[in-house]
Design an enzyme around this catalytic site. Structure first.
Site, PDB file in Angstrom:
ATOM      1  N   HIS A 145      29.524  38.070  18.714  1.00 58.39           N
ATOM      2  CA  HIS A 145      28.457  39.294  17.950  1.00 58.39           C
ATOM      3  C   HIS A 145      27.195  38.887  17.540  1.00 58.39           C
ATOM      4  O   HIS A 145      26.274  39.370  16.788  1.00 58.39           O
ATOM      5  CB  HIS A 145      29.293  40.067  16.681  1.00 58.39           C
ATOM      6  N   PRO A 206      29.228  39.374  36.634  1.00 55.93           N
ATOM      7  CA  PRO A 206      29.424  39.905  37.488  1.00 55.93           C
ATOM      8  C   PRO A 206      28.150  39.791  38.839  1.00 55.93           C
ATOM      9  O   PRO A 206      27.755  39.013  39.960  1.00 55.93           O
ATOM     10  CB  PRO A 206      30.151  41.779  37.308  1.00 55.93           C
ATOM     11  N   GLU A 208      24.709  37.859  38.566  1.00 61.48           N
ATOM     12  CA  GLU A 208      24.865  36.528  38.706  1.00 61.48           C
ATOM     13  C   GLU A 208      26.300  35.913  39.584  1.00 61.48           C
ATOM     14  O   GLU A 208      25.712  34.929  40.896  1.00 61.48           O
ATOM     15  CB  GLU A 208      24.871  35.765  37.821  1.00 61.48           C
ATOM     16  N   GLN A 245      38.424  20.705  73.040  1.00 62.31           N
ATOM     17  CA  GLN A 245      39.574  21.608  72.665  1.00 62.31           C
ATOM     18  C   GLN A 245      39.467  21.312  70.955  1.00 62.31           C
ATOM     19  O   GLN A 245      39.473  22.782  69.859  1.00 62.31           O
ATOM     20  CB  GLN A 245      41.170  21.857  73.435  1.00 62.31           C
ATOM     21  N   ASN A 423      48.937  30.355  66.566  1.00 59.76           N
ATOM     22  CA  ASN A 423      47.968  30.651  65.428  1.00 59.76           C
ATOM     23  C   ASN A 423      46.381  29.758  66.857  1.00 59.76           C
ATOM     24  O   ASN A 423      45.688  30.059  66.438  1.00 59.76           O
ATOM     25  CB  ASN A 423      47.782  30.779  64.171  1.00 59.76           C
TER      26      ASN A 423
END
Length: 438
Positions: A145, A206, A208, A245, A423
């Site tokens: 405050h 937020p 920033e 690869q 994957n």
């Protein structure tokens, strides 16, 4: 084919993550992603994952033609007014004041400030070496405050700037020590209301953090394109190194991490425009996209399975599961994220109840940080999968984007990397578009 694979492969984790419920939910999400009567017409703008390069203008559904023109203008200004002089500014330790004036003339400063408040002047004042904004205690009631904001002008009695400090990075930004000794300010120097400074600063956090995250992902996109150009031109043993690869798979990993991060950041930008971006979500964006930028080993969640020896099984491959392509991979990705969400909540419930030395283990900072990391990874993945669901509903989901979703979303699952195409195959599919001729 998918049903049989799910029954075979998912049974091992069914009791842990309620696989049957997850599969049902995933199917339902796919069904409800179909366009409904009365919905707004879908955007035909390609997502970053489908664009020719990660830096293309004219992409991303959060933008429109007006944004495209503005981006072109900013990019042109940057190329003409910033790039040629950047080394000079680094030697000087600061950006020239003329740049700010030119940017103001082009309408590139204070964009969020209404014109009646003097948006350009406000932006220049904050960047000017003659005027500073600072916070100081004005009341002792509470720490939060008792803070107020003031504007202090150069030359005021008691205020003095020290010499410029040399830094390792951000060398074109002037940084110096500031000395305040018995500074007296007029009432007009107060910025906003008395004792509201802390709240003003918190309200801007937020935005920033969102800006920092956006800079990180933009840097990553640029570095990726520079890397792609290099490997497709650099030759070794008669071929470009893009033919290797291992190089292709690394590029696929990096592009996936960047595109997933971009999707999450665009979601945050949308929330911010609707004034719904909270501090936690903005913190996730800043945290995860900083990891992407750091040389882009990026998010480590996708490496967990390799560390426990699953890689050999993945490399063998279950190629017979490749038939369904985009929709199948999206379904698997959604199942993986749903499993991760469930397991995260189970983990959170456990650590908030399990006690050690008189306190729950949730009080341990290492546990809190690990939960924060996992939640960030899951939320970023969920955002990307939801974006893919939207693309699927518009019949615009391509194989590469679905492969990214599937590759990324096996965060905490031990089986999703195998079916729907391993994957390693996902990397192959993603890499094809990266190393192919533009």
């Amino acid at each position: 084919m998918l049903s049989k694979a799910v029954k075979t492969c998912f049974s091992g984790v069914k009791n842990v993550c309620r696989g049957g419920q997850v599969l049902s939910t995933a199917n339902t999400r796919l069904q409800h992603s179909q366009p409904q009567e009365g919905d707004a017409p879908p955007s035909n703008r390609p997502e970053t994952s489908s664009a020719k390069t990660l830096m293309d203008i004219g992409t991303r559904r959060i933008f429109n033609d007006d944004h495209d023109m503005f981006r072109e203008s900013v990019r042109r200004f940057w190329t003409e007014e910033v790039v040629p002089y950047h080394k000079e500014w680094e030697k000087a330790g600061m950006v020239s004041r003329e740049l700010w004036q030119k940017a103001g003339e082009q309408g590139l400063l204070g964009i969020l400030t209404p014109e009646e408040h003097g948006c350009t002047l406000t932006a220049l004042a904050q960047a000017s070496p003659s005027t500073l904004r600072f916070a100081c205690p004005t009341s002792a009631k509470t720490a939060a405050h008792g803070i107020s904001l003031f504007l202090v002008e150069k030359g005021m009695p008691g205020f003095q700037a020290g010499k410029k400090l040399e830094k390792i990075g951000l060398m074109a930004q002037d940084t110096a020590e500031l000395f305040f000794e018995d500074v007296r300010l007029p009432a007009s120097a107060l910025l906003g209301q008395v004792n509201k400074g802390f709240y003003y600063l918190m309200n801007e956090l937020p935005q920033e953090r969102l800006l920092i995250a956006d800079m990180a992902i933009a840097s990553s996109e640029f570095m990726f394109e520079e890397t792609r150009n290099y490997v497709t031109q650099r030759k070794a043993f008669g071929k470009t190194i893009a033919h290797l690869q291992t190089v292709q798979h690394k590029l696929a990993e990096l592009k996936t991490e960047i595109c997933v991060g971009r999707s999450f950041l665009d979601n945050c930008l949308q929330l911010h425009s609707e004034k719904r971006l909270d501090s936690q979500t903005a913190s996730m964006a800043k945290y995860c996209l900083f990891l992407v930028e750091k040389g882009m080993p990026g998010f480590q969640a996708g490496k967990k399975l390799e560390k426990i020896g699953l890689m050999a099984q993945v490399n063998k491959g279950f190629y017979y599961l490749m038939n369904e392509l985009p929709q199948e991979r999206l379904l698997i990705a959604d199942m993986a994220i749903a499993s991760s969400e469930f397991m995260f909540e189970e983990t959170r419930n456990y650590v908030t109840q399990r006690k050690a030395f008189g306190k729950t283990i949730a009080h341990l900072q290492t546990v809190q940080h690990k939960l924060a990391e996992l939640k960030t990874e899951i939320c970023v993945g969920r955002s990307f999968v939801d974006n893919c669901l939207q693309l699927h509903s518009e019949k615009r989901l391509d194989s590469q984007t679905a492969s990214m979703a599937k590759y990324w979303a096996f965060v905490d699952s031990r089986i999703q990397p195998i079916y729907g195409g391993t994957n390693e195959i996902m990397k192959e599919l993603i890499a094809r578009s990266i190393v192919s001729q533009k």
